[in-house]
Design an enzyme around this catalytic site. Structure first.
Site, PDB file in Angstrom:
ATOM      1  N   ASP A 166      10.553 -34.721 -10.644  1.00  0.00           N
ATOM      2  CA  ASP A 166       9.463 -33.736 -10.504  1.00  0.00           C
ATOM      3  C   ASP A 166       8.227 -34.486 -10.019  1.00  0.00           C
ATOM      4  OD1 ASP A 166       7.383 -31.722 -11.128  1.00  0.00           O
ATOM      5  OD2 ASP A 166       8.966 -30.746 -12.293  1.00  0.00           O
ATOM      6  N   ASN A 168       3.066 -28.914  -9.885  1.00  0.00           N
ATOM      7  CA  ASN A 168       2.796 -27.653 -10.588  1.00  0.00           C
ATOM      8  C   ASN A 168       3.375 -27.702 -12.008  1.00  0.00           C
ATOM      9  OD1 ASN A 168       1.776 -25.038 -10.841  1.00  0.00           O
ATOM     10  ND2 ASN A 168       3.650 -24.090 -10.093  1.00  0.00           N
ATOM     11  N   SER A 179      16.779 -16.358  -5.612  1.00  0.00           N
ATOM     12  CA  SER A 179      15.923 -15.286  -6.122  1.00  0.00           C
ATOM     13  C   SER A 179      16.419 -13.933  -5.639  1.00  0.00           C
ATOM     14  CB  SER A 179      14.509 -15.514  -5.592  1.00  0.00           C
ATOM     15  OG  SER A 179      13.725 -14.351  -5.727  1.00  0.00           O
ATOM     16  N   TYR A 189       8.026 -17.512   1.443  1.00  0.00           N
ATOM     17  CA  TYR A 189       8.688 -18.037   0.240  1.00  0.00           C
ATOM     18  C   TYR A 189      10.110 -17.480   0.142  1.00  0.00           C
ATOM     19  CZ  TYR A 189      10.325 -17.548  -4.539  1.00  0.00           C
ATOM     20  OH  TYR A 189      11.119 -17.514  -5.644  1.00  0.00           O
ATOM     21  N   LYS A 207      14.287 -19.079   0.530  1.00  0.00           N
ATOM     22  CA  LYS A 207      15.465 -18.871  -0.324  1.00  0.00           C
ATOM     23  C   LYS A 207      16.653 -18.399   0.518  1.00  0.00           C
ATOM     24  CE  LYS A 207      13.440 -19.845  -4.270  1.00  0.00           C
ATOM     25  NZ  LYS A 207      13.707 -21.141  -4.910  1.00  0.00           N
TER      26      LYS A 207
HETATM   27  N1  UFG Z   1       1.823  -7.000 -11.561  1.00  0.00           N
HETATM   28  C1  UFG Z   1       0.689  -6.305 -11.916  1.00  0.00           C
HETATM   29  N2  UFG Z   1      -0.433  -7.025 -12.192  1.00  0.00           N
HETATM   30  C2  UFG Z   1      -0.487  -8.397 -12.117  1.00  0.00           C
HETATM   31  C3  UFG Z   1       0.691  -9.086 -11.743  1.00  0.00           C
HETATM   32  C4  UFG Z   1       1.823  -8.347 -11.458  1.00  0.00           C
HETATM   33  O1  UFG Z   1       0.688  -5.086 -11.992  1.00  0.00           O
HETATM   34  O2  UFG Z   1      -1.543  -8.968 -12.366  1.00  0.00           O
HETATM   35  C5  UFG Z   1       3.050  -6.214 -11.275  1.00  0.00           C
HETATM   36  C6  UFG Z   1       3.550  -6.381  -9.860  1.00  0.00           C
HETATM   37  O3  UFG Z   1       2.905  -5.463  -9.022  1.00  0.00           O
HETATM   38  C7  UFG Z   1       5.035  -6.100 -10.042  1.00  0.00           C
HETATM   39  C8  UFG Z   1       5.335  -6.618 -11.451  1.00  0.00           C
HETATM   40  O4  UFG Z   1       4.083  -6.720 -12.099  1.00  0.00           O
HETATM   41  O5  UFG Z   1       5.248  -4.730 -10.019  1.00  0.00           O
HETATM   42  C9  UFG Z   1       5.985  -7.986 -11.454  1.00  0.00           C
HETATM   43  O6  UFG Z   1       5.204  -8.858 -10.665  1.00  0.00           O
HETATM   44  P1  UFG Z   1       5.427 -10.420 -10.680  1.00  0.00           P
HETATM   45  O7  UFG Z   1       4.411 -11.028  -9.756  1.00  0.00           O
HETATM   46  O8  UFG Z   1       5.483 -10.927 -12.074  1.00  0.00           O
HETATM   47  O9  UFG Z   1       6.901 -10.582 -10.104  1.00  0.00           O
HETATM   48  P2  UFG Z   1       7.501 -10.087  -8.700  1.00  0.00           P
HETATM   49  O10 UFG Z   1       8.552  -9.078  -9.028  1.00  0.00           O
HETATM   50  O11 UFG Z   1       6.475  -9.697  -7.735  1.00  0.00           O
HETATM   51  O12 UFG Z   1       8.082 -11.464  -8.156  1.00  0.00           O
HETATM   52  C10 UFG Z   1       9.158 -12.086  -8.773  1.00  0.00           C
HETATM   53  C11 UFG Z   1       9.068 -13.589  -8.614  1.00  0.00           C
HETATM   54  C12 UFG Z   1       9.263 -13.993  -7.179  1.00  0.00           C
HETATM   55  C13 UFG Z   1      10.445 -13.323  -6.564  1.00  0.00           C
HETATM   56  C14 UFG Z   1      10.380 -11.830  -6.776  1.00  0.00           C
HETATM   57  C15 UFG Z   1      11.566 -11.123  -6.248  1.00  0.00           C
HETATM   58  O13 UFG Z   1       7.825 -14.070  -9.048  1.00  0.00           O
HETATM   59  O14 UFG Z   1       9.479 -15.382  -7.161  1.00  0.00           O
HETATM   60  O15 UFG Z   1      10.291 -11.577  -8.175  1.00  0.00           O
HETATM   61  O16 UFG Z   1      12.689 -11.533  -6.900  1.00  0.00           O
HETATM   62  F1  UFG Z   1      10.505 -13.563  -5.246  1.00  0.00           F
END
Ligand code: UFG
Length: 335
Positions: free
Chosen positions: A31, A35, A124, A149, A153
């Site tokens: 690592d 991060n 992912s 990103y 993948k």
């Molecule tokens: N969300 C909010 N407020 C925030 C952050 C997130 O409402 O402050 C919502 C987002 O809109 C989404 C849900 O919470 O509806 C989940 O969001 P995340 O950012 O936690 O996760 P994502 O589903 O967007 O992304 C995740 C991983 C990525 C991956 C993606 C698809 O973080 O690495 O799933 O598999 F690419």
């Protein structure tokens, strides 16, 4: 088995190293700490009573990787290392392609030199792209994504599949994660991103700890039952155990195999917020704001293949996820 874990000091990597050590394997962490924090190695030792070998190197540095491989006979690799912020990848595509692709190809070259033929890849659900219906199944076309990103993948899955075609005695397991949340029950390991979190649960944790004022829920007008997005949240310890199962499977198989790791159920952002409030007996300040670019309304896993071929299913409840997330966020805020 001696298992080299790239990104082993990160969120999912550190939990996986704990499960490896507890199962009697040896772990060698690689690592660069870009991060992650160095004290994660101490925390792993506190939890397991064993100190994993640690090399602070960048995976794209072939000479340094060779030294790590020469330090003991490596039987398998779990590859977590990589840049992972969706929004940042849109602003810095070259950095994402260079880092994530280079490190994987360098790793494969060094593995070939050292005769290591077992590879577990941190993929992912993003590879299913915006056009597949949910639940996502591994045999759906996974050839697109909505961010650089995500494309890394997709591309790495392609590279591994082509590599296996050329080397039929190699095994690559492509683990497609859904939304990992939660933390180790000790409260010592969890998701602790630098700066303001992009992902939902670390953001909730900082709001609960009073470090951020309120949560903004991105969009309340999606075509879902309560208007907020639905995702398949799974406990990071379940996810870590999934890697162990994948290793066991890879030990006596060859070929490339994509496998979803999710619970098979979707819940909405609002449902998760309320589950957090109930599990931790608190009120979480939130507002509903505009949609975030690139978010899909809803997706979750078809989790059957993981059960059939790995014997893996997620066992932790949403309540476990919310309680452990808060325990970790609370302890982190006190430091
Ligand atoms: N969300 C909010 N407020 C925030 C952050 C997130 O409402 O402050 C919502 C987002 O809109 C989404 C849900 O919470 O509806 C989940 O969001 P995340 O950012 O936690 O996760 P994502 O589903 O967007 O992304 C995740 C991983 C990525 C991956 C993606 C698809 O973080 O690495 O799933 O598999 F690419």
């Amino acid at each position: 088995m001696n298992v080299l874990v790239t990104g082993g000091a990160g969120y999912i990597g550190s939990h996986t190293v704990v499960e490896l050590l507890n199962a009697g394997h040896e772990a060698v962490i690689v690592d660069d700490l870009s991060n992650a924090k160095a004290d994660v190695i101490d925390r792993i030792e506190t939890i397991t009573g064993k100190r994993p070998a640690f090399h602070q190197i960048d995976c794209a540095d072939g000479a340094a990787l060779r030294r790590a491989f020469a330090s003991c006979k490596i039987d398998a690799v779990i590859h977590f290392a990589g840049f992972k912020a969706v929004g940042e990848s849109v602003r810095k595509p070259l950095q994402y392609y260079r880092n994530n692709l280079d490190s994987t190809m360098t790793l494969l070259e060094v593995m070939e030199e050292f005769g290591c033929k077992k590879f577990i890849f941190s993929s992912s659900a993003t590879v299913y792209g915006p056009n597949n219906p949910h639940p996502y199944k591994e045999d759906m076309p996974a050839i697109q994504s909505s961010s650089p990103y995500g494309w890394t993948k997709v591309m790495i899955e392609r590279i591994l599949t082509d590599y296996v075609t050329a080397h039929p005695d190699f095994c690559a397991i492509l683990l497609r994660y859904f939304n990992p949340i939660g933390a180790h029950e000790s409260g010592l390991l969890g998701d602790d991103p630098n700066g303001i979190p992009n992902n939902l649960m670390p953001y909730i944790g900082r709001v609960a700890a009073g470090q951020l004022e309120k949560l903004t829920i991105f969009g309340g007008d999606y075509p879902t039952p309560d208007g907020t997005c639905q995702r398949d949240y799974l406990h990071v310890v379940d996810l870590a155990v999934g890697h162990l199962k994948a290793l066991e499977y890879a030990a006596d198989h060859t070929g490339a195999e994509a496998i979803n790791l999710g619970t098979g159920h979707g819940i909405s952002v609002l449902e998760l917020v309320h589950a957090f409030e109930t599990a931790n007996q608190m009120k979480l300040p939130y507002v509903i704001g505009p949609r975030r670019d690139g978010d899909l309304p809803a997706f979750w896993a078809d989790a059957q293949k993981a059960e059939t071929i790995l014997g893996w299913t997620a066992t932790h409840s949403v309540e476990d996820m919310c309680r452990s997330s808060w325990e970790f966020a609370r302890k982190s805020a006190e430091q």
